[in-house]
Design an enzyme around this catalytic site. Structure first.
Site, short mmCIF file in Angstrom:
data_model
loop_
_atom_site.label_atom_id
_atom_site.label_comp_id
_atom_site.label_asym_id
_atom_site.label_seq_id
_atom_site.Cartn_x
_atom_site.Cartn_y
_atom_site.Cartn_z
N LYS A 1 -12.77 -3.25 0.10
CA LYS A 1 -11.77 -3.67 1.30
C LYS A 1 -11.55 -2.63 2.36
O LYS A 1 -11.31 -2.76 3.35
CB LYS A 1 -10.68 -4.22 0.64
CG LYS A 1 -10.80 -5.36 -0.27
CD LYS A 1 -9.44 -5.96 -0.75
CE LYS A 1 -8.89 -4.90 -1.81
NZ LYS A 1 -9.41 -4.50 -2.92
N ARG B 1 -1.56 -9.80 -3.18
CA ARG B 1 -2.07 -9.61 -4.36
C ARG B 1 -1.78 -10.63 -5.58
O ARG B 1 -2.14 -10.76 -6.61
CB ARG B 1 -1.77 -8.33 -5.14
CG ARG B 1 -2.44 -6.93 -4.61
CD ARG B 1 -3.64 -6.81 -5.27
NE ARG B 1 -4.06 -5.61 -5.69
CZ ARG B 1 -4.34 -4.45 -4.88
NH1 ARG B 1 -4.25 -4.28 -3.68
NH2 ARG B 1 -4.78 -3.07 -5.35
N ARG C 1 -16.17 6.75 -6.69
CA ARG C 1 -15.51 6.76 -5.66
C ARG C 1 -14.81 8.17 -5.18
O ARG C 1 -14.43 8.85 -6.03
CB ARG C 1 -14.39 5.92 -5.45
CG ARG C 1 -13.68 5.78 -4.04
CD ARG C 1 -13.06 4.61 -3.58
NE ARG C 1 -12.07 3.93 -4.81
CZ ARG C 1 -11.53 2.92 -4.50
NH1 ARG C 1 -11.94 2.05 -3.61
NH2 ARG C 1 -10.78 2.38 -5.47
N ARG D 1 -9.09 9.22 -6.77
CA ARG D 1 -8.07 8.78 -6.86
C ARG D 1 -7.42 8.89 -8.15
O ARG D 1 -8.08 8.59 -9.23
CB ARG D 1 -7.89 7.27 -6.39
CG ARG D 1 -7.65 7.12 -4.94
CD ARG D 1 -8.03 5.66 -4.39
NE ARG D 1 -7.37 4.74 -5.31
CZ ARG D 1 -7.48 3.44 -4.88
NH1 ARG D 1 -7.93 3.07 -3.73
NH2 ARG D 1 -6.77 2.53 -5.78
N ARG E 1 -6.96 -2.66 -14.11
CA ARG E 1 -6.76 -3.22 -12.63
C ARG E 1 -7.49 -4.53 -12.55
O ARG E 1 -7.31 -5.41 -11.82
CB ARG E 1 -7.35 -2.01 -11.71
CG ARG E 1 -6.26 -1.05 -11.19
CD ARG E 1 -6.76 0.19 -10.87
NE ARG E 1 -7.59 0.06 -9.56
CZ ARG E 1 -8.14 1.08 -8.96
NH1 ARG E 1 -8.48 1.97 -9.76
NH2 ARG E 1 -8.62 1.11 -7.86
#
Ligand code: AMP
Length: 206
Positions: free
Chosen positions: A13, A88, A122, A153, A164
């Protein structure tokens, strides 16, 4: 044009939103980035939400809805917005519908079993904020674009990824039906190279 990008964590996203906002000159609003900025600056909000975010849970609706409401009042949102990571859950979607409903909702679809690898690989640049994946750039320490230091992160670890994903399934995935019923949902295959996903997203928007 008011666009919501929907998708599981790691579906791309943020990457697509950054490309789109440049091309369409729309304000890119990432609630995750707003929260991370508050954590970095150690604001009152940042201190309150750090643990929640690191644990992979959602921040409180009241706070999140108010942050987005205020942000959408800024002048760069006069022509619309590109929301990345909001809404969300159904409560947030209803709040957005009441004040500033989206024209289109684009779901970036990626099979769940591919996500963990995407997220744990990532790497983000501390200087230009670009996002990379070790499967493409290898295990390097500096940004291939600007030379800035790369970082991982706080919530991109295997434990919070599971939480998540569970939160996504239980709270965010119901939005797919919610927007389908409104005739606003468009699904794009996000398990493809960035440029190909971007082309499909642009097709949906035009
Ligand atoms: P993201 O950068 O979109 O993956 O978001 C990172 C984290 O920020 C999420 O796992 C949540 O803890 C928090 N967050 C981001 N957007 C929202 C939202 N709309 N509602 C609640 N929490 C959010």
């Amino acid at each position: 044009m008011k666009i919501v990008l929907l998708g599981a964590p790691g579906s791309g996203k943020g990457t697509q939103a950054a490309l789109l906002s440049k091309q369409l000159k729309l304000a890119h609003i990432s609630t995750g980035e707003i929260f991370r900025d508050n954590i970095r600056r150690k604001t009152e909000i940042g201190l309150k939400i750090k643990e929640i975010i690191d644990g992979g849970d959602l921040c409180p609706d009241e706070l999140t809805i108010e942050i987005v409401r205020q942000r959408l009042l800024e002048s760069d949102c006069e022509n619309g917005y590109l929301l990345d990571g909001f809404p969300r859950n159904i409560a947030q979607a209803k709040a957005l519908d009441d004040s500033n409903a989206p024209d289109k909702v684009i779901e970036l679809y990626i099979p769940l079993q591919k996500i963990e690898k995407r997220i744990t690989g990532r790497r983000l640049c501390s200087k230009c904020e670009s996002s990379f994946n070790t499967s493409v750039i290898g295990d390097v320490k500096v940004c291939p674009k600007c030379g800035g230091e790369l970082y991982i992160r706080g919530d991109d670890n295997a434990e919070s990824v599971h939480e998540r994903l569970a939160v996504y399934e239980s709270q965010t995935a119901p939005l797919i039906d919610y927007y389908k019923k409104q005739g606003k949902l468009f699904t794009v295959d996000a398990d493809l190279p960035i440029e190909e996903v971007f082309e499909s997203v642009l097709q949906v928007i035009k």
